[in-house]
Design an enzyme around this catalytic site. Structure first.
Site, PDB file in Angstrom:
ATOM      1  N   ARG A 129       0.813  -1.213   0.000  1.00  0.00           N
ATOM      2  CA  ARG A 129       0.000   0.000   0.000  1.00  0.00           C
ATOM      3  C   ARG A 129       0.846   1.262   0.000  1.00  0.00           C
ATOM      4  O   ARG A 129       0.373   2.321  -0.426  1.00  0.00           O
ATOM      5  CB  ARG A 129      -0.927  -0.030   1.213  1.00  0.00           C
ATOM      6  CG  ARG A 129      -1.980  -1.126   1.123  1.00  0.00           C
ATOM      7  CD  ARG A 129      -2.678  -1.409   2.443  1.00  0.00           C
ATOM      8  NE  ARG A 129      -3.646  -2.499   2.303  1.00  0.00           N
ATOM      9  CZ  ARG A 129      -4.361  -3.000   3.306  1.00  0.00           C
ATOM     10  NH1 ARG A 129      -4.226  -2.508   4.539  1.00  0.00           N
ATOM     11  NH2 ARG A 129      -5.208  -3.988   3.092  1.00  0.00           N
ATOM     12  N   ARG A 193       7.320  -5.554  -5.224  1.00  0.00           N
ATOM     13  CA  ARG A 193       5.908  -5.410  -4.841  1.00  0.00           C
ATOM     14  C   ARG A 193       5.068  -6.563  -5.349  1.00  0.00           C
ATOM     15  O   ARG A 193       4.195  -7.080  -4.640  1.00  0.00           O
ATOM     16  CB  ARG A 193       5.353  -4.090  -5.392  1.00  0.00           C
ATOM     17  CG  ARG A 193       3.900  -3.832  -5.026  1.00  0.00           C
ATOM     18  CD  ARG A 193       3.246  -2.860  -5.993  1.00  0.00           C
ATOM     19  NE  ARG A 193       3.270  -3.353  -7.378  1.00  0.00           N
ATOM     20  CZ  ARG A 193       2.774  -2.694  -8.410  1.00  0.00           C
ATOM     21  NH1 ARG A 193       2.214  -1.511  -8.241  1.00  0.00           N
ATOM     22  NH2 ARG A 193       2.832  -3.205  -9.634  1.00  0.00           N
ATOM     23  N   SER A 285      14.424  31.191   4.317  1.00  0.00           N
ATOM     24  CA  SER A 285      15.302  31.134   5.478  1.00  0.00           C
ATOM     25  C   SER A 285      14.670  31.927   6.603  1.00  0.00           C
ATOM     26  O   SER A 285      14.016  32.956   6.369  1.00  0.00           O
ATOM     27  CB  SER A 285      16.679  31.716   5.124  1.00  0.00           C
ATOM     28  OG  SER A 285      17.421  32.007   6.289  1.00  0.00           O
ATOM     29  N   LYS A 291      17.196  34.352   0.466  1.00  0.00           N
ATOM     30  CA  LYS A 291      17.514  32.984   0.077  1.00  0.00           C
ATOM     31  C   LYS A 291      16.297  32.237  -0.480  1.00  0.00           C
ATOM     32  O   LYS A 291      15.167  32.447  -0.056  1.00  0.00           O
ATOM     33  CB  LYS A 291      18.069  32.210   1.276  1.00  0.00           C
ATOM     34  CG  LYS A 291      19.413  32.718   1.779  1.00  0.00           C
ATOM     35  CD  LYS A 291      20.037  31.741   2.766  1.00  0.00           C
ATOM     36  CE  LYS A 291      20.512  30.503   2.038  1.00  0.00           C
ATOM     37  NZ  LYS A 291      21.113  29.524   2.981  1.00  0.00           N
ATOM     38  N   ASN A 293      16.241  28.400  -0.832  1.00  0.00           N
ATOM     39  CA  ASN A 293      17.002  27.172  -0.646  1.00  0.00           C
ATOM     40  C   ASN A 293      16.431  26.006  -1.452  1.00  0.00           C
ATOM     41  O   ASN A 293      15.207  25.888  -1.591  1.00  0.00           O
ATOM     42  CB  ASN A 293      17.012  26.780   0.840  1.00  0.00           C
ATOM     43  CG  ASN A 293      17.709  27.819   1.704  1.00  0.00           C
ATOM     44  OD1 ASN A 293      18.712  28.378   1.319  1.00  0.00           O
ATOM     45  ND2 ASN A 293      17.153  28.068   2.884  1.00  0.00           N
ATOM     46  N   ARG A 324      11.557 -19.671  14.783  1.00  0.00           N
ATOM     47  CA  ARG A 324      11.104 -18.291  14.960  1.00  0.00           C
ATOM     48  C   ARG A 324      12.100 -17.618  15.884  1.00  0.00           C
ATOM     49  O   ARG A 324      12.471 -18.183  16.905  1.00  0.00           O
ATOM     50  CB  ARG A 324       9.675 -18.236  15.539  1.00  0.00           C
ATOM     51  CG  ARG A 324       8.616 -18.634  14.508  1.00  0.00           C
ATOM     52  CD  ARG A 324       7.205 -18.550  15.068  1.00  0.00           C
ATOM     53  NE  ARG A 324       6.912 -17.193  15.508  1.00  0.00           N
ATOM     54  CZ  ARG A 324       6.150 -16.925  16.579  1.00  0.00           C
ATOM     55  NH1 ARG A 324       5.646 -17.891  17.320  1.00  0.00           N
ATOM     56  NH2 ARG A 324       5.920 -15.670  16.910  1.00  0.00           N
TER      57      ARG A 324
END
Length: 450
Positions: A129, A193, A285, A291, A293, A324
């Site tokens: 999922r 998957r 920032s 800035k 970023n 186990r």
């Protein structure tokens, strides 16, 4: 069974305050405690339905367990606290689910199974999922990179090796390379998957309890269980045969690294003094208003740095003792969830990054001249060796390179002063746009892959 979580306890849930890379992503909800609870309940209900389908339980029992397996009826926090007693959340959940189903059909809850059957199966469900939206984001990233590769097939830029200018390349080829890694990640995730299995083995992997309850063909029961869940039927119970978890670790770590490669390039090329690339909407920032970023690339890079260590823990759990294990299985839960979250967040950020990436082709072209023509020294070596001899060509180019740096003059000027080179057209020979090799053809070949 207890009442739903209170607002206070919900506020204490892991919302990703310290995980901006995955907070708010599809992976965040797909790997939440509630999502795991849903998967655990789905695994329990599917087991009863599979037994009912083979005549091992009444159809009414299957209906009753399925109706009762509603996550809203269970308190995640209380289950977590009570899980300490037995070491996993399945034990208190089975008790609560049995009470919810009622006296008549409660005995059909969890019948024949062991806690690890349910926990492993739920983990596979959570992985599937989570990987579906990851694949969707990788598809977005691939499409954006294909567009960039086509648009910039001929956009010449400096190729850099060991941090220095090497020879010219094209941004189209760079984008095509990023896309190739994304497709490699897609293929690995898809393969994993599509093979993730349900887990059913009983107490020690012999399925003995199911036979005791009347299952003459435990293989058919395992297959029916897997069908109910949309998972694969395993050849053997895999309580201590942890290939599925190792496969997940590998494909997730690879994907983080593949996306991290593109992010690393963006981080370098978006530096102020380079500015060949820029994120479509950079982050601000708290102290410097000017800035913007490269936040998406930063978060992807952070995920790529964490993923290998998380995968290492999962690989370490392959060495699981007995039928186990004590500790090896338990050690997987948190790092696997962290990996799913990191990669889910990185895939989302990669899609946003590549769809909004801004390319400054003028800056790329300007930077080709920073070495005053020396960026094509490899080509000059190849062309001058037949004319002057290999030793003399190397000696002359070494001297001209030294003078280019010390005198700040372009290689063309120095060429014109060399009698030995009077038949060489320096303008053509030192033009970096004429020395991109097979970059265009390689880009085209990469884009043929679907």
């Amino acid at each position: 069974m207890t009442s739903p979580a209170s607002p206070a306890s919900s506020a204490e849930a892991d919302a990703g305050l310290l995980g901006p890379g995955w907070a708010g992503s599809p992976a965040a909800s797909a790997t939440s405690d509630t999502a795991f609870l849903r998967a655990l309940l789905d695994a329990e209900a599917a087991l009863t339905r599979a037994q009912a389908a083979l005549g091992l339980a009444p159809a009414e029992a299957a209906d009753a367990v399925t109706r009762a397996a509603d996550p809203a009826r269970f308190d995640v926090r209380a289950l977590a606290e009570r899980a300490r007693a037995g070491g996993n959340p399945v034990i208190p959940l089975v008790a609560d689910l049995t009470r919810a189903v009622g006296e008549e059909y409660g005995p059909h809850v969890h019948r024949g199974a062991t806690s690890q059957d349910i926990m492993d199966t739920a983990t596979m469900l959570v992985a599937v999922r989570t990987l579906d939206p990851v694949l969707a984001d990788l598809a977005r990233t691939e499409a954006a990179l294909a567009r960039l590769a086509r648009e910039h097939r001929g956009t010449v830029m400096p190729g850099r090796t060991l941090t220095q200018h090497a020879v010219p390349t094209t941004f189209g080829l760079k984008a095509a390379g990023w896309r190739s890694l994304v497709l490699d990640a897609r293929d690995r995730i898809t393969r994993v998957r599509d093979t993730l299995p349900a887990q059913l083995g009983g107490a020690a992997g012999t399925l003995a309890a199911f036979a005791a309850y009347g299952a003459d063909d435990t293989t058919a029961l395992t297959a029916a269980y897997a069908r109910e869940l949309g998972l694969c039927a395993p050849l053997l119970p895999w309580h201590t045969l942890r290939t599925p978890v190792a496969d997940l670790a590998g494909c997730l770590a690879f994907t983080a690294g593949a996306l991290g490669k593109a992010a690393a390039d963006v981080l370098v090329l978006s530096r102020t003094e380079i500015a060949e690339l820029a994120e479509g909407s950079g982050g601000g920032s708290s102290a410097m208003p000017h800035k913007a970023n490269p936040v998406r690339a930063t978060l992807i890079a952070a995920a790529a740095r964490r993923a290998p260590q998380l995968a290492a823990t999962l690989y370490g759990s392959l060495a699981a003792e007995d039928e186990r294990p004590a500790g090896a299985w338990h050690a997987e839960w948190e790092p696997l969830r962290d990996l799913l979250r990191l990669v889910g967040g990185a895939a989302r950020d990669a899609a946003e990054l590549t769809e909004g990436l801004r390319v400054d082709s003028d800056a790329m072209r300007a930077h080709l001249g920073l070495t005053h023509g020396l960026i094509v020294s490899e080509r000059l070596s190849a062309e001058l060796a037949p004319l002057l001899g290999r030793a003399r060509a190397k000696e002359l180019l070494t001297e001209l390179a030294r003078r280019t740096y010390t005198e700040g003059r372009h290689l063309n000027e120095l060429f014109a002063e060399q009698p030995e080179l009077k038949d060489i057209d320096p303008g053509r020979t030192t033009d970096p746009t004429r020395y991109t090799g097979s970059a265009g053809a390689l880009t085209d070949r990469a884009l043929e892959r679907h």
